[in-house]
Design a protein around this motif. Structure first.
Motif, short mmCIF file in Angstrom:
data_model
loop_
_atom_site.label_atom_id
_atom_site.label_comp_id
_atom_site.label_asym_id
_atom_site.label_seq_id
_atom_site.Cartn_x
_atom_site.Cartn_y
_atom_site.Cartn_z
N LEU A 1 48.95 18.02 54.63
CA LEU A 1 47.77 17.25 54.21
C LEU A 1 48.11 16.01 53.39
N LYS A 2 49.38 15.69 53.28
CA LYS A 2 49.78 14.53 52.48
C LYS A 2 49.08 13.27 52.98
N ASN A 3 48.39 12.61 52.06
CA ASN A 3 47.66 11.36 52.32
C ASN A 3 46.49 11.52 53.29
N LYS A 4 46.13 12.75 53.63
CA LYS A 4 45.02 12.97 54.56
C LYS A 4 43.69 12.87 53.81
N GLY A 5 42.72 12.20 54.42
CA GLY A 5 41.39 12.08 53.85
C GLY A 5 41.26 11.02 52.78
N VAL A 6 42.33 10.25 52.55
CA VAL A 6 42.30 9.22 51.51
C VAL A 6 41.74 7.93 52.11
N THR A 7 40.75 7.36 51.45
CA THR A 7 40.15 6.10 51.92
C THR A 7 40.53 4.91 51.05
N ASP A 8 40.89 5.17 49.79
CA ASP A 8 41.28 4.10 48.87
C ASP A 8 42.81 4.03 48.81
N PRO A 9 43.41 2.89 49.12
CA PRO A 9 44.87 2.78 49.14
C PRO A 9 45.55 3.16 47.83
N GLN A 10 44.86 3.03 46.69
CA GLN A 10 45.48 3.35 45.41
C GLN A 10 45.75 4.85 45.26
N PHE A 11 45.14 5.65 46.13
CA PHE A 11 45.30 7.09 46.03
C PHE A 11 46.32 7.64 47.04
N TYR A 12 47.01 6.75 47.74
CA TYR A 12 48.14 7.20 48.54
C TYR A 12 49.28 7.58 47.60
N ALA A 13 50.10 8.54 48.03
CA ALA A 13 51.15 9.07 47.17
C ALA A 13 52.07 8.00 46.62
N GLU A 14 52.45 7.04 47.48
CA GLU A 14 53.41 6.02 47.05
C GLU A 14 52.83 5.09 45.99
N GLU A 15 51.52 5.00 45.91
CA GLU A 15 50.87 4.15 44.91
C GLU A 15 50.45 4.95 43.67
N LEU A 16 50.17 6.20 43.85
CA LEU A 16 49.57 7.00 42.78
C LEU A 16 50.59 7.53 41.77
N PHE A 17 51.68 8.07 42.26
CA PHE A 17 52.60 8.78 41.38
C PHE A 17 53.43 7.83 40.51
N GLU A 18 53.72 8.28 39.28
CA GLU A 18 54.50 7.50 38.33
C GLU A 18 55.78 8.26 38.01
N LEU A 19 56.88 7.80 38.57
CA LEU A 19 58.15 8.53 38.45
C LEU A 19 58.69 8.62 37.02
N PRO A 20 58.56 7.58 36.17
CA PRO A 20 59.09 7.74 34.80
C PRO A 20 58.49 8.93 34.05
N LEU A 21 57.18 9.12 34.17
CA LEU A 21 56.54 10.26 33.51
C LEU A 21 57.05 11.58 34.10
N VAL A 22 57.13 11.64 35.41
CA VAL A 22 57.57 12.88 36.06
C VAL A 22 59.03 13.16 35.74
N PHE A 23 59.83 12.12 35.58
CA PHE A 23 61.24 12.30 35.22
C PHE A 23 61.35 12.94 33.84
N VAL A 24 60.55 12.47 32.88
CA VAL A 24 60.56 13.06 31.54
C VAL A 24 60.15 14.53 31.61
N MET A 25 59.13 14.84 32.40
CA MET A 25 58.70 16.23 32.56
C MET A 25 59.82 17.08 33.15
N THR A 26 60.52 16.52 34.12
CA THR A 26 61.61 17.25 34.75
C THR A 26 62.73 17.53 33.76
N MET A 27 63.09 16.54 32.95
CA MET A 27 64.15 16.74 31.97
C MET A 27 63.77 17.80 30.93
N LEU A 28 62.51 17.80 30.53
CA LEU A 28 62.05 18.82 29.58
C LEU A 28 62.20 20.22 30.16
N LEU A 29 61.79 20.38 31.42
CA LEU A 29 61.81 21.71 32.02
C LEU A 29 63.24 22.15 32.32
#
Length: 208
Positions: free
Chosen positions: A51-79
């Motif tokens: 279902l990746k990117n399925k049903g999305v009508t606004d381009p800002q909500f596609y995965a490549e536009e939505l996700f923020e890697l710096p934040l997720v990287f910090v979360m990954t390092m914590l875990l």
């Protein structure tokens, strides 16, 4: 098994987590539980990929536009760091160092709480943008997968907090050694699941 037995580092078993028949039985049940959890997450990953990117009508909500890697990287390092601190805790447990084990387990919990705080912030940020669970098939699959993992983190935090508080005056024995060890295995499991989430959801999402 006598819970009142006073051990020393010299008389403490090399593998206290499996020193009794009850402990061995718990391990069998625990591995069966992890088998079921593996099937659960495999299903959620498969659903997300379908279902990746399925049903999305606004381009800002596609995965490549939505996700923020710096934040997720910090979360990954914590875990991942919390997984390391749980290893230190088990090292102290096997050396009959109750205080050291409790300290490292507490550090593990603090790191896990930090991860959870960032995840709540991430979800709240997406909700403010309008990317909610019911927004699209993609958003439903994303929140189902990542949210289920977050729920497992919550369960782990409650588990270790209760272990620390309930045993602070009891000390270490062959009964609670198994509980600390199985928690550590559980924590490693949800860390491994997060590595897959980081790779499949966030990294693959950013590269399209």
């Amino acid at each position: 098994m006598d819970l009142n037995t006073k051990y020393t580092p010299q008389t403490w078993p090399d593998h206290p987590e499996t020193a009794t028949m009850e402990a061995k039985n718990k391990f069998v049940g625990f591995w069966l539980f992890l088998g079921g959890e593996t099937v659960l997450f495999a299903s959620l990953f498969a659903t997300y990929l379908a279902l990746k990117n399925k049903g999305v009508t606004d381009p800002q909500f596609y995965a490549e536009e939505l996700f923020e890697l710096p934040l997720v990287f910090v979360m990954t390092m914590l875990l991942l760091t919390s997984s390391l601190t749980s290893v230190y805790a088990i090292h102290h447990m096997k050396n009959y160092n109750f205080k050291g084990m409790q300290i490292w387990m507490a550090i593990t919990a603090i790191l896990g709480l930090g991860f959870l705080g960032f995840e709540i912030y991430e979800f709240n940020h997406y909700a403010h943008l309008g990317f909610t669970f019911g927004h699209s098939a993609f958003s439903s699959a994303f929140f189902a997968l990542v949210g289920t993992h977050g729920l497992h983190v919550v369960v782990g935090l409650v588990w270790i907090t209760l272990l620390i508080l309930r045993n602070r005056k009891r000390g270490l024995n062959l009964y609670n050694a198994t509980k600390y060890y199985t928690f550590s295995l559980y924590w490693h499991f949800i860390d491994v699941v997060w590595v897959f989430i980081f790779t499949v959801v966030y990294l693959m999402g950013k590269v399209g």
